[in-house]
Every structure is written in C-alpha cells, then in structure tokens.
Design a protein around this motif. Structure first.
Motif, PDB file in Angstrom:
ATOM      1  N   SER A  55       0.852  -1.178   0.000  1.00 33.40           N
ATOM      2  CA  SER A  55       0.000   0.000   0.000  1.00 33.40           C
ATOM      3  C   SER A  55       0.892   1.233   0.000  1.00 33.40           C
ATOM      4  O   SER A  55       2.066   1.156   0.343  1.00 33.40           O
ATOM      5  N   LEU A  56       0.300   2.364  -0.397  1.00 35.64           N
ATOM      6  CA  LEU A  56       1.060   3.604  -0.394  1.00 35.64           C
ATOM      7  C   LEU A  56       0.114   4.786  -0.321  1.00 35.64           C
ATOM      8  O   LEU A  56      -1.051   4.702  -0.697  1.00 35.64           O
ATOM      9  N   THR A  57       0.635   5.870   0.198  1.00 37.40           N
ATOM     10  CA  THR A  57      -0.063   7.142   0.200  1.00 37.40           C
ATOM     11  C   THR A  57       0.864   8.133  -0.479  1.00 37.40           C
ATOM     12  O   THR A  57       2.034   8.236  -0.117  1.00 37.40           O
ATOM     13  N   THR A  59       1.341  12.161  -1.869  1.00 34.85           N
ATOM     14  CA  THR A  59       0.880  13.543  -1.800  1.00 34.85           C
ATOM     15  C   THR A  59       1.793  14.396  -2.670  1.00 34.85           C
ATOM     16  O   THR A  59       2.868  13.958  -3.078  1.00 34.85           O
ATOM     17  N   PRO A  79      -3.820  14.140  -3.571  1.00 31.16           N
ATOM     18  CA  PRO A  79      -3.318  13.003  -2.814  1.00 31.16           C
ATOM     19  C   PRO A  79      -4.142  11.746  -3.084  1.00 31.16           C
ATOM     20  O   PRO A  79      -5.329  11.825  -3.419  1.00 31.16           O
ATOM     21  N   VAL A  80      -3.513  10.591  -2.889  1.00 31.44           N
ATOM     22  CA  VAL A  80      -4.192   9.327  -3.135  1.00 31.44           C
ATOM     23  C   VAL A  80      -3.618   8.261  -2.197  1.00 31.44           C
ATOM     24  O   VAL A  80      -2.447   8.298  -1.826  1.00 31.44           O
ATOM     25  N   HIS A  81      -4.490   7.336  -1.773  1.00 32.42           N
ATOM     26  CA  HIS A  81      -4.069   6.161  -1.012  1.00 32.42           C
ATOM     27  C   HIS A  81      -4.423   4.949  -1.858  1.00 32.42           C
ATOM     28  O   HIS A  81      -5.560   4.811  -2.293  1.00 32.42           O
ATOM     29  N   ILE A  82      -3.443   4.088  -2.079  1.00 29.38           N
ATOM     30  CA  ILE A  82      -3.636   2.896  -2.906  1.00 29.38           C
ATOM     31  C   ILE A  82      -3.237   1.686  -2.080  1.00 29.38           C
ATOM     32  O   ILE A  82      -2.182   1.687  -1.431  1.00 29.38           O
ATOM     33  N   SER A  83      -4.093   0.663  -2.101  1.00 25.15           N
ATOM     34  CA  SER A  83      -3.749  -0.566  -1.381  1.00 25.15           C
ATOM     35  C   SER A  83      -4.323  -1.760  -2.134  1.00 25.15           C
ATOM     36  O   SER A  83      -5.202  -1.620  -2.978  1.00 25.15           O
TER      37      SER A  83
END
Length: 97
Positions: A55-57, A59, A79-83
């Motif tokens: 996973s990653l965040t 910005t 910004p985005v959070h991907i998992s």
C-alpha cells in the motif's frame, strides 16, 4: 501489452509495482519509453525509481495538481491512497478462436 516495467509481476504475488519519476522531462520519458521498447527494466535509469509495496499514500508538495496513472491511464489526482484488495477474484480470459 508487450511492454512491461514490471516483468516479475505475478497474479499470485501480493505486490504493487511502481515507477516513480523524480522530475518528468522529455529526455527522461524518452529514455523510459526506449527501455520499454527494448524490453528492458527502467531500474537502471537515473531519475527513475521502481518499488514494490502492499500500500502507499502519495501527496504533492504545495498542493500541486499531479495526475496518477494506472496501467497507462489517468486514474486520480494526488493526494491518493492505494492498497491491495485482500479478497481474491477470478480473471476470466476469452477463449482464442
């Protein structure tokens, strides 16, 4: 397609494969595209980093609008959070004629 920056990616491995450009320029993108055309990993190109994660965040600095691409298409803005999805799913491939 025939071009892959992550030739080690496998459906049975729980990893996201990322390509990060330190600062995108025409020259750097040309070097990246040439590596893809020659079926070479972009890992050795200065200014390009490849990573694996679960996973990653991400910005941007100073609120800059930065596009996030997924499989060559713009999928979001920072910004985005991907998992990874922990639930397995089936991939159905069409039968060759």
């Amino acid at each position: 397609g025939p071009w892959s920056f992550a030739p080690d990616a496998r459906m049975d491995q729980a990893n996201l494969h990322l390509v990060v450009f330190e600062q995108l320029s025409r020259w750097l993108f040309l070097r990246f595209a040439l590596a893809m055309l020659l079926h070479r990993s972009p890992t050795g190109i200065r200014g390009i980093h490849t990573r694996r994660c679960n996973s990653l965040t991400a910005t941007s600095t100073a609120g800059a609008q930065v596009a996030v691409q997924a499989d060559g298409d713009i999928a979001a803005q920072l910004p985005v959070h991907i998992s990874l999805n922990p639930t397995a799913f089936s991939v159905i491939r069409p039968r060759p004629d």
